[in-house]
Design an enzyme around this catalytic site. Structure first.
Site, PDB file in Angstrom:
ATOM      1  N   THR A 187      75.362 114.128  33.310  1.00  0.00           N
ATOM      2  CA  THR A 187      75.197 112.797  33.906  1.00  0.00           C
ATOM      3  C   THR A 187      74.211 111.959  33.090  1.00  0.00           C
ATOM      4  OG1 THR A 187      73.475 113.648  35.362  1.00  0.00           O
ATOM      5  CG2 THR A 187      75.684 113.550  36.266  1.00  0.00           C
ATOM      6  N   LYS A 244      75.190 101.052  29.192  1.00  0.00           N
ATOM      7  CA  LYS A 244      75.862 100.286  30.232  1.00  0.00           C
ATOM      8  C   LYS A 244      75.731  98.800  29.917  1.00  0.00           C
ATOM      9  CE  LYS A 244      73.019 101.952  33.339  1.00  0.00           C
ATOM     10  NZ  LYS A 244      72.311 103.043  32.668  1.00  0.00           N
ATOM     11  N   SER A 299      65.422  98.188  36.676  1.00  0.00           N
ATOM     12  CA  SER A 299      66.833  98.094  37.019  1.00  0.00           C
ATOM     13  C   SER A 299      67.018  97.686  38.485  1.00  0.00           C
ATOM     14  CB  SER A 299      67.519  99.426  36.701  1.00  0.00           C
ATOM     15  OG  SER A 299      68.910  99.316  36.800  1.00  0.00           O
ATOM     16  N   ARG A 304      59.385 105.346  34.754  1.00  0.00           N
ATOM     17  CA  ARG A 304      59.699 104.510  35.906  1.00  0.00           C
ATOM     18  C   ARG A 304      58.824 104.950  37.057  1.00  0.00           C
ATOM     19  NH1 ARG A 304      65.803 102.948  37.252  1.00  0.00           N
ATOM     20  NH2 ARG A 304      65.552 102.110  35.157  1.00  0.00           N
ATOM     21  N   ARG A 364      74.570  97.078  35.168  1.00  0.00           N
ATOM     22  CA  ARG A 364      75.628  97.618  36.028  1.00  0.00           C
ATOM     23  C   ARG A 364      76.529  96.487  36.531  1.00  0.00           C
ATOM     24  NH1 ARG A 364      71.546 101.263  36.664  1.00  0.00           N
ATOM     25  NH2 ARG A 364      72.137 103.437  37.013  1.00  0.00           N
ATOM     26  N   ASP A 371      69.026  93.926  36.233  1.00  0.00           N
ATOM     27  CA  ASP A 371      68.864  93.841  34.774  1.00  0.00           C
ATOM     28  C   ASP A 371      70.223  93.729  34.076  1.00  0.00           C
ATOM     29  OD1 ASP A 371      69.537  96.536  35.260  1.00  0.00           O
ATOM     30  OD2 ASP A 371      68.522  97.222  33.456  1.00  0.00           O
ATOM     31  N   ASP A 382      73.612  94.205  38.700  1.00  0.00           N
ATOM     32  CA  ASP A 382      72.318  94.582  39.266  1.00  0.00           C
ATOM     33  C   ASP A 382      71.256  93.733  38.565  1.00  0.00           C
ATOM     34  OD1 ASP A 382      72.353  95.859  36.795  1.00  0.00           O
ATOM     35  OD2 ASP A 382      71.328  97.652  37.505  1.00  0.00           O
TER      36      ASP A 382
END
Length: 573
Positions: free
Chosen positions: A375, A413, A149, A53, A310, A307, A305
């Site tokens: 995480t 997600k 994203s 990214r 979320r 993409d 969001d």
């Protein structure tokens, strides 16, 4: 300009297939902008567990067509080495609505096809969950989504799924990165799409594939609660992303007829013209969908969001105003709702170390197993797969940054299935004469009001290494509250105040967690690159019978403020 840098630039200009980035680089050369050139060739955009990214631009430190081709060649080589049937199982590729995403996805397909790997490429933009779904649907060796994203418009990304349908984790990230470095020194294979189609190496995924995902949502056991959907009113925004068409379709399939989309944010637009930052968590990002909800007196203001992986929601209060739920509140509402309907063989729920501890307490009451990971959804899903078995299948996992996996159809997600599930939870409550606020209050009365906050603390450059300092001088209290146990994820040990020590079964990470005698918790994550630390705080405020939700929330906020102040005062200055 030194010779090495000149040579790098020369080679890049010879190999860059994009006239725009070529011209961008040539301009920097012509104007003698050595500082900018040095920055762009300072290394390589790092390939990690989230893939790539970065900001779109020329050179190996940016997201551009040459970097995408080299990355795809490296990934292809790694897959061929890992799976004897990688070429036949192939790779599924999808992309979002950012300006370069389609081109990047098409380039990736051409490189992999030229390497003899079968590619299934979406014929139009696709929400990220559709690609994660496709990996297992087709039994592919891997999946790629070109998306940044909810990052700002100047970013793009390249996200990789492994053959189990979850995001890659070590050692595959390092293995792919090593192959990318090698590929960057070699000619990149490339096959045009017509040739790839005629040789059976490229298959276009059209509407019938999108229909497979749609039917998957429709038939998912966790999404079959059809209690009074006609009573729910909700506003929705795709936030200039790729979620609207599928979101509206799956809601309609589930019987939700009163859905109002924000027209100005419905279509994909890589400039994201109506939001400063296309992340539902950011201040102001939900303004238009809340305005739409107010216009129709809707109960919920929902967002994906860009993409669509979320999900965010604001809920109408008694005074007609809307309040955003935190990711932890949505997570515990989902956990409670899904566990109350779950079959005995599907009761495994998971969350991350920095998310609320409330889900594990709810799971305990339901007699269900919960797990906690580092995480990131890559850990949530891969650990969930390891813990899942025929008698205890994955039901739900979430992280506080608005990521939810409802059921096990998509091992990442999925903001689309989460949208349907939340609408169904709301409908069930309405049928009982209750609201989302009533359910939250019920959970808080049983377990206490859990309030979480994240604070980033800048340290002075001369401040000693905070992790090392805290390990050498372990605190025994914060403020005037005793620490009952400390978890050190570097040492993978849990140490109690009475001296007992237990092993922790997680990958090592520079994280320290302090559990206090009053139920509060603070997690300290030192930065490896700059003088700062991230702290994640949680306080638990008991809720008396006479308390209103507003009362306990206000009290918890005061407790949290005192806790944060006391903790920060205890750190070396």
């Amino acid at each position: 300009m030194n010779n090495h840098l000149q040579l790098q630039i020369q080679q890049w200009l010879q190999n860059d297939p994009d006239p725009r980035t070529k011209a961008q680089l040539q301009t920097l050369v012509d104007t003698g902008n050595e500082a900018e050139l040095s920055a762009r060739f300072a290394g390589r955009l790092a390939f990690g567990t989230a893939g790539l990214r970065g900001v779109v631009g020329a050179g190996p430190m940016g997201m551009n067509r040459l970097v995408i081709r080299q990355t795809s060649a490296g990934l292809g080589a790694y897959l061929l080495a890992q799976f004897s049937d990688a070429a036949e199982r192939g790779v599924i590729i999808g992309y979002d609505g950012r300006h370069d995403s389609k081109t990047f996805a098409h380039d990736a397909a051409s490189v992999l096809a030229a390497m003899g790997i079968k590619v299934r490429l979406t014929s139009k933009v696709a929400p990220t969950p559709l690609v994660a779904f496709g990996v297992r649907h087709f039994n592919a060796a891997a999946g790629i989504v070109v998306t940044a994203s909810h990052n700002p418009p100047e970013y793009n990304g390249y996200k990789v799924y492994w053959d189990n349908g979850a995001q890659i984790i070590p050692p595959h990230d390092a293995g792919i990165a090593a192959q990318i470095d090698l590929a960057a020194t070699l000619p990149i294979p490339f096959m045009d799409h017509d040739s790839a189609v005629s040789t059976g190496k490229l298959i276009w995924l059209g509407d019938e594939y999108y229909e497979c995902y749609r039917q998957g949502v429709k038939q998912a056991a966790v999404l079959r609660n059809h209690t009074a959907p006609e009573k729910v009113t909700l506003a929705y925004t795709a936030m200039h992303g790729v979620g609207a068409e599928m979101a509206e379709t799956v809601l309609k399939d589930a019987g939700f007829t009163q859905v109002y989309s924000v027209a100005s944010q419905r279509e994909p637009d890589g400039d994201f013209p109506t939001v400063n930052f296309p992340n539902p968590e950011e201040k102001g990002a939900m303004d238009l969908v809340i305005a739409e909800a107010k216009k129709h007196g809707a109960m919920l203001a929902c967002a994906n969001d860009p993409d669509a992986d979320r999900f965010a929601v604001a809920v109408r209060k008694d005074d007609g105003e809307y309040q955003m739920l935190t990711g932890d509140q949505v997570g515990v509402l989902f956990g409670h709702y899904l566990l109350s309907h779950a079959p005995t063989n599907q009761r495994l729920v998971g969350t991350t170390i920095v998310s609320s501890s409330l889900l594990s307490k709810v799971a305990k009451v339901f007699g269900a197993q919960s797990y906690t990971t580092l995480t990131g959804f890559k850990w949530l899903m891969n650990v969930g797969l390891v813990n899942s078995c025929a008698n205890n299948q994955l039901l739900f996992a979430y992280e506080e940054a608005l990521g939810y996996c409802v059921g096990d159809m998509v091992l990442d997600k999925d903001g689309l299935s989460a949208l349907v599930a939340f609408a169904q939870l709301t409908a069930e409550l309405i049928a009982k004469g209750q609201t989302i606020w009533d359910r939250l209050e019920q959970i808080y009365r049983e377990h206490g009001f859990h309030l979480n906050a994240q604070v980033s603390i800048a340290l002075k450059p001369e401040t000693p290494n905070i992790g090392a300092y805290l390990r050498q001088h372990p605190p025994v209290e914060i403020g005037d509250v005793a620490i009952s146990s400390t978890e050190d994820l570097k040492a993978l040990a849990r140490k109690y105040a009475d001296g007992r020590v237990e092993k922790i079964d997680l990958p090592p990470s520079d994280v320290l967690t302090y559990y206090l005698a009053n139920g509060a918790r603070v997690i300290v994550r030192p930065s490896g690159t700059e003088p700062k630390i991230k702290c994640y705080y949680e306080v638990v405020e008991p809720m008396a019978a006479s308390d209103s939700l507003a009362d306990v929330q206000s009290r918890a906020k005061q407790t949290l403020d005192v806790f944060i102040k006391a903790h920060q005062a205890s750190l070396p200055q």
